[in-house]
Design an enzyme around this catalytic site. Structure first.
Site, short mmCIF file in Angstrom:
data_model
loop_
_atom_site.label_atom_id
_atom_site.label_comp_id
_atom_site.label_asym_id
_atom_site.label_seq_id
_atom_site.Cartn_x
_atom_site.Cartn_y
_atom_site.Cartn_z
N GLY A 90 -0.13 0.37 -7.98
CA GLY A 90 -1.23 0.23 -7.03
C GLY A 90 -1.25 1.34 -6.00
CB SER A 91 -2.41 1.31 -2.49
OG SER A 91 -3.67 0.77 -2.79
CB THR A 92 3.10 2.31 -3.59
OG1 THR A 92 3.07 1.80 -4.92
CG2 THR A 92 3.26 1.17 -2.60
CG PHE A 100 -5.26 -2.44 -0.14
CD1 PHE A 100 -5.76 -3.60 -0.72
CD2 PHE A 100 -4.92 -1.39 -0.97
CE1 PHE A 100 -5.96 -3.67 -2.10
CE2 PHE A 100 -5.12 -1.47 -2.33
CZ PHE A 100 -5.64 -2.61 -2.90
#
Length: 577
Positions: A290-292, A577
């Site tokens: 995901g966003s990492t 998020f």
């Protein structure tokens, strides 16, 4: 007269013939034994007189970076009872032995009545308890010495150290992958046996029982391991999560200071636990980050020359890619937005816009260069290989680069994600994650150390410095605010990803929350990653994983005596998020 004189001569001759025949027979048999069959008989005698033994040699101890013992061999005893040899009643024997074994005298007596010999009373009796049994001087009790593996820290480092089975063979962790380093060299001994079967020490080499004092030292810090486990367990309990993991890596050389997985097991009693706990899912299981992963995509775009640090993009809140619509997590747009703001607000649309500035084949080549779809090559066992679609499938569909831009559509292990973020912290080099420092003697002198793979450059220091400053904004005024530590410049990135289903698509009610932090921005060295699987309720990377990383970093600061940053500012809050 003539007949009488011939009879004695005949008898004398007959005796001589018999004696000569006997002598000839003896000589022939002597020849057979001494000449014809001598080699065979000599070999047979040697087999009867010689015994070849391979003595048990204890495994080397495992210690952490501060010389705390994580695993060691200790003498234990197996206790057998042979009631047929008792000189006193079974009731009296049971009464004397039961308190030492912490058992009921009545139950012991029942055991004695079941069979006449060979009753196992205790498999791993400690040396002090065995001494108490021996001092009873009771006939019919047999103590057999052996070595047993002891893990003094119990479950603290089970995810790394692993365990050995009843045959003293490693089955998980370092006990398995470094078996050749932990087992000392054992030479087969040749012993003479006397006629009555007694072993004679004629061929025992001098000092054959003198073992080396080498110990396998790890990079793990037990203090940090304890702090990380406590922080992780707290959040797993608070959010009723399925499992979680924390990884602390020194970005300069790839050494792991902590690797904690929950739930875990006690290697002293491994048979009491489910076998699924014996693997360290931080390096065996794949997940979509995901966003990492967004800071790494920004680094790719900067390094490829597709964007500049001050590039601007339009974020209307959603974007159409073929027949699919990609939206921000809150469905909100941000208008004209900078690269730093894209990371700060975790804008999916902004990331798609960034990656669209690269040709799909160029982007794919960068993903391959970073090692996606491959193993990182750690010294821990059972590592899984990441997964990414093949090049043809990736470049032929515009949705593939788009979803990859915000960390979905491919998978890797938490360990590989930590390795990739370490490249941002160390100036752009991929280092090998590892836990083995080497073999050291009891005086702390290095005897052997592993050869690590040469760090492989993928980004320039200019690129990584730009991304680190953007990640600092994430913590100062974005989604990573819960990881702030007063006085320290922390960089980080949150992640709240849908959980991929093995049948395709995503679970509607399951997600993975994560946060990766870098300490510190002015002198980047340590990467701390926390991943929590399937937290329940209002769970996000910012509320579940970021506080874990903060707690671990605070412990790390105290242990490593990391001084505060020279200048730290505070900013406004960002999105969630």
């Amino acid at each position: 007269m003539t007949k009488v004189s011939q009879q004695p001569n005949f008898r004398l001759l007959l005796i001589w013939v018999i004696m000569i025949a006997g002598c000839c027979g003896l000589l022939l048999n002597l020849y057979r034994l001494q000449v014809a069959e001598a080699p065979m008989l000599k070999e047979k005698a040697s087999k009867q007189q010689m015994v070849y033994m391979r003595p048990f040699v204890p495994r080397r101890a495992i210690i952490d970076r501060n010389d705390n013992i994580l695993a060691t061999d200790r003498k234990v005893y197996t206790l057998y009872a042979h009631p047929k040899l008792f000189k006193i009643s079974k009731e009296k024997v049971a009464g004397l032995v039961a308190p030492i074994l912490n058992k009921s005298p009545t139950n012991l007596e029942k055991l004695f009545n079941k069979q006449r010999s060979g009753i196992l009373l205790n498999y791993t009796l400690t040396e002090d308890l065995a001494d108490k049994i021996a001092r009873l001087s009771l006939d019919g009790l047999e103590l057999i010495q052996k070595y047993s593996r002891l893990y003094p820290q119990q479950d603290l480092a089970a995810d790394i150290v692993g365990y050995v089975d009843v045959d003293h063979r490693g089955q998980a962790g370092i006990e398995y992958s470094q078996q050749n380093l932990l087992e000392r060299e054992v030479k087969t001994l040749r012993l003479n046996r006397a006629g009555n079967g007694t072993l004679m020490p004629d061929h025992i080499p001098e000092g054959f029982l003198h073992f080396d004092d080498l110990q396998l030292k790890l990079t793990i810090d037990s203090r940090l391991q304890r702090a990380a486990r406590a922080a992780l367990k707290e959040k797993i309990k608070e959010f009723n999560a399925k499992r979680g993991i924390v990884i602390v890596m020194d970005a300069l050389d790839g050494s792991l200071l902590s690797l904690v997985s929950e739930p875990t097991y006690n290697p002293n009693r491994y048979s009491d636990f489910d076998v699924s706990l014996f693997k360290n899912w931080g390096l065996t299981d794949l997940y979509e980050p995901g966003s990492t992963f967004k800071p790494l995509n920004v680094a790719i775009a900067l390094e490829a020359g597709a964007i500049e640090p001050d590039s601007l993009f339009n974020d209307p809140g959603s974007v159409q890619i073929g027949k699919w619509v990609i939206s921000n997590f809150d469905k909100m747009g941000h208008g004209t937005i900078s690269v730093a703001k894209i990371l700060e607000t975790s804008s999916n649309v902004g990331m798609v816009r960034i990656i669209q500035r690269m040709k799909p084949e160029v982007y794919y080549s960068w993903l391959e260069r970073m090692g996606l779809g491959q193993k990182v090559g750690t010294d821990l066992p059972f590592e899984g290989s990441g997964h990414i679609k093949n090049q043809q499938e990736f470049i032929s569909s515009p949705i593939e680069p788009a979803t990859t831009s915000f960390g979905q559509g491919f998978s890797l292990t938490p360990l590989q994600l930590a390795q990739l973020h370490a490249s941002l912290a160390n100036g752009g080099k991929l280092v090998m994650p590892h836990v083995v420092q080497g073999l050291f003697d009891s005086k702390g002198q290095l005897y052997w150390q592993p050869r690590l793979t040469t760090p492989r450059p993928i980004f320039s220091p200019t690129t990584t410095q730009s991304v680190l400053e953007m990640m600092e904004n994430v913590v100062k005024k974005g989604t990573g605010k819960n990881a702030q530590i007063p006085g320290y410049r922390i960089g980080g990135k949150t992640g709240t990803a849908q959980k991929a289903s093995p049948r395709g698509g995503y679970y509607s009610n399951a997600k993975i929350t994560s946060f990766v932090g870098i300490l510190s921005i002015d002198s980047p060295r340590y990467v701390v990653l926390a991943v929590v699987d399937e937290p329940k309720g209002e769970a996000f990377g910012s509320t579940v994983a970021a506080p874990i990383v903060k707690s671990v970093m605070e412990a790390l600061i105290a242990m490593e005596r990391i001084p505060p940053s020279e200048a730290v500012g505070n900013g406004e809050e960002g999105g969630e998020f």
